[in-house]
Design an enzyme around this catalytic site. Structure first.
Site, PDB file in Angstrom:
ATOM      1  N   ALA A   1      -3.630   8.224   4.039  1.00 24.68           N
ATOM      2  CA  ALA A   1      -2.630   7.859   3.042  1.00 24.68           C
ATOM      3  C   ALA A   1      -1.368   8.695   3.200  1.00 24.68           C
ATOM      4  O   ALA A   1      -0.254   8.183   3.076  1.00 24.68           O
ATOM      5  CB  ALA A   1      -3.217   8.035   1.636  1.00 24.68           C
TER       6      ALA A   1
ATOM      7  N   GLY B   1       0.827  -1.200   0.000  1.00 25.86           N
ATOM      8  CA  GLY B   1       0.000   0.000   0.000  1.00 25.86           C
ATOM      9  C   GLY B   1       0.863   1.252   0.000  1.00 25.86           C
ATOM     10  O   GLY B   1       2.031   1.240  -0.384  1.00 25.86           O
TER      11      GLY B   1
ATOM     12  N   GLU C   1     -18.415  10.779   0.864  1.00 26.09           N
ATOM     13  CA  GLU C   1     -18.093  10.772  -0.561  1.00 26.09           C
ATOM     14  C   GLU C   1     -18.968   9.778  -1.316  1.00 26.09           C
ATOM     15  O   GLU C   1     -19.426  10.050  -2.434  1.00 26.09           O
ATOM     16  CB  GLU C   1     -16.606  10.459  -0.735  1.00 26.09           C
ATOM     17  CG  GLU C   1     -15.710  11.594  -0.246  1.00 26.09           C
ATOM     18  CD  GLU C   1     -14.246  11.212  -0.111  1.00 26.09           C
ATOM     19  OE1 GLU C   1     -13.426  12.120   0.117  1.00 26.09           O
ATOM     20  OE2 GLU C   1     -13.925  10.013  -0.233  1.00 26.09           O
TER      21      GLU C   1
END
Length: 415
Positions: free
Chosen positions: A322, A20, A178
């Site tokens: 992230a 990731g 979202e």
């Protein structure tokens, strides 16, 4: 058991579990170093998870936000990519065990296994309420959304048709907000005029949140703005509405029953496997406590980064973002190039952002807050910047511009 990889010329062997944001950043930072690196992942690609909800809502295709790990690391001759699933760690023997019986030795180990959605002691709910965590999950959600409209077109019973056209998103964090916003755009604009027996604009999109407000990590003013923006888009936002049960026909909440055929989960995350392999302590979300240099407490040769790590800074745990994982991975990789013991890590926030819909987003960085069109632009800029590869950046930008001008979505496939 066989050993899959040995360090050459007596060089240090660094094993990274997870491709990731954190794991890939660490591997890239170690590229070309005098270190043998093995990156292990059960998938052969790096997935840009912040945009996975757009795959789930037919706005993007999987290939737009996924890139093969071997392709990214092809020029890093000291880095080996190994497709496999880790099932255990032996800190005494310093080796990682894979499900196929293979063992991979290490001198230093980096755990970057990421996170999974938290169903809060009800794992069985995942069957009725999938969460967008992988490409397979996103494709399943996309098929469920689109098929609901197709089935409603054929339904004769009004109550059945209403249930088919009711979409519930559980969780008021960035993913839930979202997701609800883009489903509303899909129903109100993209599918307009596509059906003969139903009006997609009549679909009910319900966002349920157990807490008193959505986007709780943001300042209250931005949470209020997000609620107002969603409601203007036709989303029914229900606060203080904890889920008590799920089945194939809907969900039960503290505020009553909601009949719906499509339920999407986005109500929080927990650390993926990692702590269990070490047999050590962890917090209630399964995160592994680490020192300021990201070394696992009690294991100086093992490091944890990203969503699986519990690292406190200024009295608070770093969020599962992230940008946190990417900064940690880059710092750790640079340190491990030359040092056996990394120096302390310091996170520098670039701001938190969440998109709500067309021209609507929120952005927060310390005392600075933005909302509306400019925040929406910053959200897009930040996400394009984090994508790997010029081709994907250009492709995603082109599709966003096309969708902005036409409201069309090119990935409306049921498979």
């Amino acid at each position: 058991m066989s050993q899959a990889h040995q360090g050459g010329d007596g060089r240090r062997r660094v094993v990274i579990v997870g491709g990731g944001f954190g794991g890939l950043a660490c591997a890239r930072a170690l590229a070309g170093a005098d270190v043998d690196v093995t990156l292990i992942d059960k998938r052969n690609h790096h997935l840009f998870q912040p945009l996975l909800y757009q795959v789930a809502t037919a706005a993007l295709s999987p290939a737009d936000i996924a890139v093969p790990l071997r392709g990214v690391l092809a020029k890093a001759k000291n880095v080996r990519v190994l497709l496999g699933e880790v099932c255990g760690i032996d800190p005494d023997r310093r080796q990682v065990s894979l499900t196929d019986g293979t063992t991979v030795p290490y001198e230093q180990l980096v755990l970057a296994t990421g996170s999974a959605y938290n169903y809060f002691a009800h794992p069985e709910w995942a069957q009725q309420a999938p969460a967008p965590k992988s490409i397979a999950d996103a494709r399943h959600i996309r098929a469920s959304l689109l098929k609901a409209f197709e089935d409603a077109e054929r339904a004769d019973d009004a109550a059945h048709r209403e249930a088919l056209l009711t979409f519930v998103v559980v969780g008021g964090g960035p993913t839930g907000v979202e997701m609800a916003g883009t489903i509303a755009e899909l129903a109100r604009h993209t599918l307009k005029g596509n059906f003969r027996n139903i009006d997609p604009a009549c679909a009910k999109i319900i966002l349920v949140e157990a807490g008193p407000r959505i986007l709780s990590a943001f300042p209250e003013e931005l949470s209020t703005y997000a609620v107002d923006a969603l409601r203007r888009m036709g989303v029914d936002v229900r606060l203080g509405c904890a889920v008590e049960g799920l089945d194939d026909h809907g969900l039960d909440t503290k505020a009553g029953r909601i009949n719906a055929r499509t339920i999407i989960w986005g109500a929080g995350i927990k650390a993926a496997q990692g702590a269990a392999w070490l047999g050590g302590t962890h917090d209630r979300n399964g995160r592994i406590p680490v020192a300021d240099n990201m070394a696992v407490v009690g294991h100086e040769r093992i490091f944890a980064i990203g969503d699986v790590a519990l690292l406190e800074q200024d009295g608070a745990a770093l969020p599962a973002l992230a940008q946190v994982a990417q900064q940690q991975g880059t710092h750790l990789g640079r340190e491990l190039r030359v040092l056996a013991i990394p120096r302390p890590f310091r996170y520098r926030s670039r701001g938190d952002t969440a998109v709500i819909g067309r021209h609507s987003a929120v952005y927060s960085l310390g005392k600075y807050q933005l909302k509306g069109r400019f925040a929406w632009f910053l959200w897009g800029l930040a996400h394009v910047y984090l994508l790997i590869g010029f081709d994907r950046r250009a492709l995603v930008m082109f599709q966003w511009i096309w969708r902005y001008l036409t409201f069309e979505r090119g990935a409306r496939l049921i498979d």
